[in-house]
Design an enzyme around this catalytic site. Structure first.
Site, PDB file in Angstrom:
ATOM      1  N   LYS A 137       0.826  -1.208   0.000  1.00 19.98           N
ATOM      2  CA  LYS A 137       0.000   0.000   0.000  1.00 19.98           C
ATOM      3  C   LYS A 137       0.860   1.258   0.000  1.00 19.98           C
ATOM      4  O   LYS A 137       0.479   2.279  -0.560  1.00 19.98           O
ATOM      5  CB  LYS A 137      -0.984  -0.005   1.173  1.00 19.98           C
ATOM      6  CG  LYS A 137      -2.050  -1.074   1.011  1.00 19.98           C
ATOM      7  CD  LYS A 137      -3.288  -0.805   1.826  1.00 19.98           C
ATOM      8  CE  LYS A 137      -4.363  -1.837   1.449  1.00 19.98           C
ATOM      9  NZ  LYS A 137      -5.567  -1.769   2.259  1.00 19.98           N
TER      10      LYS A 137
ATOM     11  N   LYS B 249      -3.732 -10.668  -5.735  1.00 20.40           N
ATOM     12  CA  LYS B 249      -5.056 -11.039  -5.216  1.00 20.40           C
ATOM     13  C   LYS B 249      -6.140 -10.118  -5.755  1.00 20.40           C
ATOM     14  O   LYS B 249      -5.877  -8.951  -6.083  1.00 20.40           O
ATOM     15  CB  LYS B 249      -5.052 -11.052  -3.685  1.00 20.40           C
ATOM     16  CG  LYS B 249      -5.090  -9.701  -3.031  1.00 20.40           C
ATOM     17  CD  LYS B 249      -5.551  -9.813  -1.579  1.00 20.40           C
ATOM     18  CE  LYS B 249      -5.798  -8.403  -1.035  1.00 20.40           C
ATOM     19  NZ  LYS B 249      -6.560  -8.317   0.174  1.00 20.40           N
TER      20      LYS B 249
ATOM     21  N   LYS C  61     -10.734  -5.094  -3.913  1.00 21.90           N
ATOM     22  CA  LYS C  61     -11.773  -4.116  -4.228  1.00 21.90           C
ATOM     23  C   LYS C  61     -11.192  -2.748  -4.512  1.00 21.90           C
ATOM     24  O   LYS C  61     -11.861  -1.883  -5.055  1.00 21.90           O
ATOM     25  CB  LYS C  61     -12.804  -4.058  -3.107  1.00 21.90           C
ATOM     26  CG  LYS C  61     -12.260  -3.711  -1.736  1.00 21.90           C
ATOM     27  CD  LYS C  61     -13.423  -3.544  -0.777  1.00 21.90           C
ATOM     28  CE  LYS C  61     -13.305  -4.369   0.476  1.00 21.90           C
ATOM     29  NZ  LYS C  61     -12.346  -3.836   1.446  1.00 21.90           N
TER      30      LYS C  61
HETATM   31  P1  ATP Z   1      -8.419  -3.863  -0.098  1.00 21.26           P
HETATM   32  O1  ATP Z   1      -8.342  -4.707  -1.298  1.00 21.26           O
HETATM   33  O2  ATP Z   1      -9.243  -2.635  -0.237  1.00 21.26           O
HETATM   34  O3  ATP Z   1      -7.124  -3.649   0.596  1.00 21.26           O
HETATM   35  P2  ATP Z   1      -9.319  -6.184   1.120  1.00 21.26           P
HETATM   36  O4  ATP Z   1     -10.484  -6.665   0.370  1.00 21.26           O
HETATM   37  O5  ATP Z   1      -8.039  -6.856   0.987  1.00 21.26           O
HETATM   38  O6  ATP Z   1      -9.241  -4.651   0.914  1.00 21.26           O
HETATM   39  P3  ATP Z   1     -10.734  -6.365   3.600  1.00 21.26           P
HETATM   40  O7  ATP Z   1     -11.976  -5.814   3.110  1.00 21.26           O
HETATM   41  O8  ATP Z   1     -10.377  -5.853   4.926  1.00 21.26           O
HETATM   42  O9  ATP Z   1      -9.508  -6.139   2.663  1.00 21.26           O
HETATM   43  O10 ATP Z   1     -10.770  -7.942   3.593  1.00 21.26           O
HETATM   44  C1  ATP Z   1     -11.705  -8.639   4.319  1.00 21.26           C
HETATM   45  C2  ATP Z   1     -11.432 -10.105   4.298  1.00 21.26           C
HETATM   46  O11 ATP Z   1     -11.464 -10.596   2.963  1.00 21.26           O
HETATM   47  C3  ATP Z   1     -10.085 -10.536   4.859  1.00 21.26           C
HETATM   48  O12 ATP Z   1     -10.283 -11.646   5.698  1.00 21.26           O
HETATM   49  C4  ATP Z   1      -9.274 -10.907   3.673  1.00 21.26           C
HETATM   50  O13 ATP Z   1      -8.345 -11.903   3.978  1.00 21.26           O
HETATM   51  C5  ATP Z   1     -10.334 -11.419   2.725  1.00 21.26           C
HETATM   52  N1  ATP Z   1      -9.933 -11.252   1.338  1.00 21.26           N
HETATM   53  C6  ATP Z   1      -9.720 -10.093   0.694  1.00 21.26           C
HETATM   54  N2  ATP Z   1      -9.386 -10.291  -0.592  1.00 21.26           N
HETATM   55  C7  ATP Z   1      -9.393 -11.643  -0.769  1.00 21.26           C
HETATM   56  C8  ATP Z   1      -9.136 -12.491  -1.877  1.00 21.26           C
HETATM   57  N3  ATP Z   1      -8.802 -11.999  -3.054  1.00 21.26           N
HETATM   58  N4  ATP Z   1      -9.244 -13.818  -1.710  1.00 21.26           N
HETATM   59  C9  ATP Z   1      -9.585 -14.335  -0.514  1.00 21.26           C
HETATM   60  N5  ATP Z   1      -9.839 -13.586   0.567  1.00 21.26           N
HETATM   61  C10 ATP Z   1      -9.749 -12.270   0.470  1.00 21.26           C
END
Ligand code: ATP
Ligand code: LTN
Length: 330
Positions: free
Chosen positions: A113, A195, A198
């Site tokens: 980030k 990964k 969002k």
């Molecule tokens: P950003 O992408 O905005 O940094 P994020 O989606 O990684 O956000 P969170 O919204 O806090 O972060 O994630 C919530 C949960 O979703 C966490 O437990 C994270 O491990 C899971 N998660 C996020 N992206 C993935 C993915 N691509 N595959 C599996 N699990 C995910």
């Protein structure tokens, strides 16, 4: 015997993706039967990257509606908004005092980030994992269901719990991660080496839980594959592997079954079917979501009751912590 405690959270930093659903939320539902679950919407975490205030407010309610639509039940679990429980920010301050700069600067998420936000590298992004540790430790959580990407942060939470316990005497439960083996990491549809996120700038890289059928069909159609042309589960075909993972978690079919069913079939047909499998999985959630979003009073009742329950549990821990570090009781 007391039930074990589960804590987890999602940031209201945009629309939730099927990565969030598969890696996190979907697994939380079943845990409700066996554990005392706290499911939080971590708005304090969200402001570590720039947010538009009115969108943040809206997204926070949306995540709550998605929680409910996915099967989280306020009768069984505590559903709440992080900023409603002051103890999260307060414990973070105390834990900051035993956090090492070196360890925080080695966090993969911070490094990634930081690269993306060179102009505004704020201090909150750096201490983000300390806030996450506070979330977990306040509730004496035993288990934390997260996606693979959060493992390192969980290690830090464990380290901080142990460090505090050693320095001041036994105070925190040392939490363990709960990571699904299969589907723990859904990758970007445009680059299967990173990964699905969002906050990706390319909206074709992710599918949102709230995406309409047409958008889902379009994004799957455009998903990156390869020129090999076979539906095979292996690391030479990361794009196809990711699509097979998604197919598997939404349909319940094993990857072997999928390989067999699609022998000699081209990517076009596979992608068409995949889109339909995802649509079928998401439609019931979207219908329930619409219902909850039309009932704002109900959402308010849920988060207010949740905050009260969460606050009670969190304050119990925070009072202990304040006493141990030597603060005079007010
Ligand atoms: P950003 O992408 O905005 O940094 P994020 O989606 O990684 O956000 P969170 O919204 O806090 O972060 O994630 C919530 C949960 O979703 C966490 O437990 C994270 O491990 C899971 N998660 C996020 N992206 C993935 C993915 N691509 N595959 C599996 N699990 C995910
Ligand atoms: N950092 C997490 C979200 C999060 C979280 C938590 C997850 C904040 N606090 C406590 C589990 C437990 C992420 O998924 N990006």
């Amino acid at each position: 015997m007391e039930r074990k405690v589960v804590f987890s959270g999602v940031q209201p930093s945009g629309g939730l993706t099927i990565g969030n659903y598969v890696g996190a939320i979907k697994n939380w539902v079943d845990l409700q039967e066996e554990y005392d679950c706290y499911y939080c919407i971590v708005d304090l975490h969200a402001i570590t990257v720039p947010q538009v205030p009115k969108d943040l407010r809206q997204n926070t309610l949306k995540v709550l509606a998605i929680y409910l639509a996915s099967g989280m039940d306020s009768e069984k679990s505590t559903l709440f908004i992080q900023s409603h429980v002051r103890a999260h920010a307060e414990l973070t301050w105390v834990l900051n005092s035993i956090s090492y700069m070196g360890q925080l600067s080695r966090m993969t998420q911070f490094k990634e980030k930081a690269k993306r936000s060179e102009e505004n590298l704020n201090a909150a992004l750096f201490t983000y994992p300390v806030l996450m540790a506070s979330d977990i430790l306040l509730y004496q959580a035993d288990l934390v269901p997260v996606g693979e990407d959060q493992k390192q942060h969980l290690e830090l939470a464990r380290d901080l719990a142990e460090r505090f316990n050693n320095k001041y005497s036994e105070t925190f439960k040392v939490p363990a991660p709960l990571i699904q083996k299969f589907g723990a990491k859904i990758m970007s549809l445009q680059n299967p080496e990173v990964k699905m996120s969002k906050s990706d700038t390319d909206e074709n890289a992710y599918i949102l839980i709230l995406d309409k059928p047409d958008a889902i069909r379009r994004k799957i159609k455009r998903a990156v594959t390869d020129s090999i042309g076979e539906i095979k589960y292996n690391d030479d075909q990361l794009g196809v592997k990711n699509l097979m993972n998604i197919y598997s978690v939404f349909s319940g079919d094993s990857v072997e079954t999928i390989e067999n069913n699609y022998q000699g079939v081209g990517y076009g047909k596979f992608k068409e079917d995949l889109a339909e499998v995802i649509i079928e999985g998401l439609t019931p959630i979207q219908e329930k979501y619409d219902y909850f979003m039309k009932n704002k009073d109900y959402l308010e009742k849920i988060y207010k009751e949740g905050a009260e329950k969460a606050n009670y549990a969190a304050m119990k821990t925070l009072r202990k912590v304040y006493k141990k570090v030597g603060f005079i009781q007010p």
